[in-house]
Motif scaffolding. Structure first.
Motif, PDB file in Angstrom:
ATOM      1  N   GLN A 202     -24.379 -47.741  93.347  1.00 16.43           N
ATOM      2  CA  GLN A 202     -25.450 -48.599  93.860  1.00 16.43           C
ATOM      3  C   GLN A 202     -26.411 -49.011  92.752  1.00 16.43           C
ATOM      4  N   GLN A 203     -26.730 -48.087  91.860  1.00 10.52           N
ATOM      5  CA  GLN A 203     -27.636 -48.403  90.755  1.00 10.52           C
ATOM      6  C   GLN A 203     -27.005 -49.381  89.769  1.00 10.52           C
ATOM      7  N   ILE A 204     -25.719 -49.179  89.464  1.00  8.49           N
ATOM      8  CA  ILE A 204     -25.021 -50.107  88.575  1.00  8.49           C
ATOM      9  C   ILE A 204     -24.952 -51.495  89.216  1.00  8.49           C
ATOM     10  N   ALA A 205     -24.658 -51.525  90.516  1.00  9.27           N
ATOM     11  CA  ALA A 205     -24.592 -52.808  91.221  1.00  9.27           C
ATOM     12  C   ALA A 205     -25.934 -53.537  91.160  1.00  9.27           C
ATOM     13  N   ARG A 206     -27.019 -52.811  91.293  1.00  7.77           N
ATOM     14  CA  ARG A 206     -28.338 -53.438  91.225  1.00  7.77           C
ATOM     15  C   ARG A 206     -28.583 -54.035  89.839  1.00  7.77           C
ATOM     16  N   MET A 207     -28.191 -53.317  88.782  1.00  6.97           N
ATOM     17  CA  MET A 207     -28.356 -53.844  87.431  1.00  6.97           C
ATOM     18  C   MET A 207     -27.527 -55.115  87.231  1.00  6.97           C
ATOM     19  N   LEU A 208     -26.302 -55.104  87.740  1.00  4.25           N
ATOM     20  CA  LEU A 208     -25.441 -56.277  87.606  1.00  4.25           C
ATOM     21  C   LEU A 208     -26.028 -57.483  88.336  1.00  4.25           C
ATOM     22  N   LYS A 209     -26.575 -57.258  89.510  1.00  2.00           N
ATOM     23  CA  LYS A 209     -27.181 -58.352  90.270  1.00  2.00           C
ATOM     24  C   LYS A 209     -28.370 -58.939  89.520  1.00  2.00           C
ATOM     25  N   GLU A 210     -29.184 -58.071  88.919  1.00  2.00           N
ATOM     26  CA  GLU A 210     -30.349 -58.537  88.171  1.00  2.00           C
ATOM     27  C   GLU A 210     -29.950 -59.354  86.946  1.00  2.00           C
ATOM     28  N   LEU A 211     -28.762 -59.098  86.397  1.00  2.00           N
ATOM     29  CA  LEU A 211     -28.282 -59.838  85.234  1.00  2.00           C
ATOM     30  C   LEU A 211     -27.672 -61.188  85.606  1.00  2.00           C
ATOM     31  N   GLY A 212     -27.412 -61.402  86.886  1.00  2.00           N
ATOM     32  CA  GLY A 212     -26.846 -62.682  87.304  1.00  2.00           C
ATOM     33  C   GLY A 212     -25.412 -62.595  87.778  1.00  2.00           C
ATOM     34  N   PHE A 213     -24.954 -61.396  88.138  1.00  2.00           N
ATOM     35  CA  PHE A 213     -23.621 -61.257  88.716  1.00  2.00           C
ATOM     36  C   PHE A 213     -23.705 -61.363  90.237  1.00  2.00           C
ATOM     37  N   LYS A 214     -22.596 -61.745  90.843  1.00  2.00           N
ATOM     38  CA  LYS A 214     -22.521 -61.846  92.299  1.00  2.00           C
ATOM     39  C   LYS A 214     -21.184 -61.249  92.764  1.00  2.00           C
ATOM     40  N   ASP A 215     -20.968 -61.272  94.080  1.00  2.00           N
ATOM     41  CA  ASP A 215     -19.723 -60.744  94.661  1.00  2.00           C
ATOM     42  C   ASP A 215     -19.429 -59.345  94.131  1.00  2.00           C
ATOM     43  N   ILE A 216     -20.418 -58.501  94.154  1.00  2.00           N
ATOM     44  CA  ILE A 216     -20.332 -57.154  93.590  1.00  2.00           C
ATOM     45  C   ILE A 216     -19.789 -56.184  94.642  1.00  2.00           C
ATOM     46  N   GLY A 217     -18.855 -55.375  94.239  1.00  2.00           N
ATOM     47  CA  GLY A 217     -18.310 -54.368  95.148  1.00  2.00           C
ATOM     48  C   GLY A 217     -17.771 -53.183  94.372  1.00  2.00           C
ATOM     49  N   TRP A 218     -17.410 -52.136  95.093  1.00  2.00           N
ATOM     50  CA  TRP A 218     -16.831 -50.968  94.431  1.00  2.00           C
ATOM     51  C   TRP A 218     -15.994 -50.161  95.414  1.00  2.00           C
ATOM     52  N   ARG A 219     -15.135 -49.343  94.850  1.00  2.00           N
ATOM     53  CA  ARG A 219     -14.304 -48.431  95.628  1.00  2.00           C
ATOM     54  C   ARG A 219     -14.244 -47.092  94.909  1.00  2.00           C
ATOM     55  N   LYS A 220     -14.647 -46.043  95.597  1.00  2.00           N
ATOM     56  CA  LYS A 220     -14.628 -44.709  95.004  1.00  2.00           C
ATOM     57  C   LYS A 220     -13.214 -44.128  95.029  1.00  2.00           C
ATOM     58  N   LYS A 221     -12.947 -43.252  94.060  1.00  2.00           N
ATOM     59  CA  LYS A 221     -11.639 -42.631  93.911  1.00  2.00           C
ATOM     60  C   LYS A 221     -11.800 -41.114  93.747  1.00  2.00           C
ATOM     61  N   PHE A 222     -10.757 -40.391  94.080  1.00  2.00           N
ATOM     62  CA  PHE A 222     -10.617 -38.972  93.731  1.00  2.00           C
ATOM     63  C   PHE A 222     -11.826 -38.153  94.198  1.00  2.00           C
ATOM     64  N   PHE A 223     -12.026 -38.114  95.513  1.00  2.00           N
ATOM     65  CA  PHE A 223     -13.121 -37.347  96.121  1.00  2.00           C
ATOM     66  C   PHE A 223     -14.500 -37.840  95.660  1.00  2.00           C
ATOM     67  N   GLY A 224     -14.584 -39.121  95.311  1.00  2.00           N
ATOM     68  CA  GLY A 224     -15.860 -39.707  94.918  1.00  2.00           C
ATOM     69  C   GLY A 224     -16.296 -39.405  93.504  1.00  2.00           C
ATOM     70  N   THR A 225     -15.411 -38.879  92.661  1.00  2.00           N
ATOM     71  CA  THR A 225     -15.792 -38.554  91.286  1.00  2.00           C
ATOM     72  C   THR A 225     -15.505 -39.687  90.306  1.00  2.00           C
ATOM     73  N   ASN A 226     -14.767 -40.699  90.744  1.00  2.00           N
ATOM     74  CA  ASN A 226     -14.487 -41.886  89.942  1.00  2.00           C
ATOM     75  C   ASN A 226     -14.734 -43.110  90.810  1.00  2.00           C
ATOM     76  N   VAL A 227     -14.930 -44.252  90.174  1.00  2.00           N
ATOM     77  CA  VAL A 227     -15.204 -45.462  90.931  1.00  2.00           C
ATOM     78  C   VAL A 227     -14.710 -46.670  90.147  1.00  2.00           C
ATOM     79  N   ILE A 228     -14.214 -47.665  90.872  1.00  2.00           N
ATOM     80  CA  ILE A 228     -13.904 -48.974  90.303  1.00  2.00           C
ATOM     81  C   ILE A 228     -14.913 -49.958  90.875  1.00  2.00           C
ATOM     82  N   LEU A 229     -15.661 -50.626  89.996  1.00  2.00           N
ATOM     83  CA  LEU A 229     -16.645 -51.639  90.397  1.00  2.00           C
ATOM     84  C   LEU A 229     -16.178 -52.998  89.898  1.00  2.00           C
ATOM     85  N   TRP A 230     -16.556 -54.053  90.623  1.00  2.00           N
ATOM     86  CA  TRP A 230     -16.233 -55.408  90.176  1.00  2.00           C
ATOM     87  C   TRP A 230     -17.388 -56.352  90.480  1.00  2.00           C
TER      88      TRP A 230
END
Length: 235
Positions: A202-230
């Motif tokens: 959520q914090q990374i997504a907020r930083m990306l939005k402030e920089l001018g990114f859109k269509d932000i999403g993520w999916r957690k992996k491996f019991f929530g210890t890894n994540v793929i964000l786009w």
């Protein structure tokens, strides 16, 4: 979960760790993720989806797992794999298909590329290993073309009802595996501390939005210890 990128000069310290672990980096990634790491890297490559003949940058490429997956998936694209560890790049250049990737030494805080050079950017385990997260994200925004997509593979601090158990696992199991598999407890103790101290998606997504990114999403992996964000750079 990997370590590609403290007081004192964090950049120098992290660089030294990656120079040291290059020889057993892939083996430890496989062990720590129970064989899932390469599958995640293929998912990162699939999500970036550059146009035919496009330019793709894989930052913190390490031994080149994401870059090589992208080169296989997008044969008409030009893939550049960049890392600040010379030893990691040396290992990447020895892998099958390495001649299909342009390997380049680069500092993520000051990328040696022109503005809007790339149609897509991927990265694996870069962000938690930098001292100036904002600068690193701004550099990626600068070199990405409008409409281009960024896809990030990162570790993720545990949350929710499983947080106490997962915290214990990260603190205990990761350094132990480093000792057993790589005879290197200290480097993987750094992985444990950098994972638990890193930002939430959520914090990374907020930083990306402030920089001018859109269509932000993520999916957690491996019991929530890894994540793929786009995220996509606004036009």
């Amino acid at each position: 979960m990997t370590i590609d990128r403290m007081p004192r000069d964090k950049g120098s310290e992290v660089h030294g760790i990656f120079q040291k672990i290059a020889g057993y980096y892939d083996r430890m990634n496989w062990v720590m993720t129970l064989g899932r790491h390469e599958k995640w890297c293929r998912e990162v490559a699939a999500r970036v989806a550059p146009p035919a003949g496009g330019q793709l940058l894989d930052l913190a490429t390490g031994t080149g797992v994401i870059a090589l997956a992208a080169a296989r998936r997008y044969p008409t694209a030009t893939v550049t794999g960049a890392d600040f560890s010379e030893e990691m790049l040396r290992r990447a250049r020895t892998k099958p298909g390495a001649n299909r990737v342009r390997w380049q030494h680069a500092d993520a805080t000051d990328l040696p590329f022109e503005d809007e050079s790339f149609d897509g950017i991927t990265e694996g385990y870069l962000l938690r290993n930098v001292s100036d997260l904002d600068t690193v994200l701004r550099e990626q925004h600068r070199v990405l073309k409008p409409g281009g997509r960024m896809v990030i593979l990162e570790t993720c601090p545990p949350s929710g009802i499983t947080k106490p158990v997962m915290n214990w696992g990260v603190r205990t199991v990761v350094p132990l595996l480093g000792q057993m598999v790589a005879r290197d407890r200290s480097s993987y103790s750094y992985l444990e501390s950098s994972t638990l101290a890193f930002e939430s998606p959520q914090q990374i997504a907020r930083m990306l939005k402030e920089l001018g990114f859109k269509d932000i999403g993520w999916r957690k992996k491996f019991f929530g210890t890894n994540v793929i964000l786009w995220a996509t750079k606004s036009r």
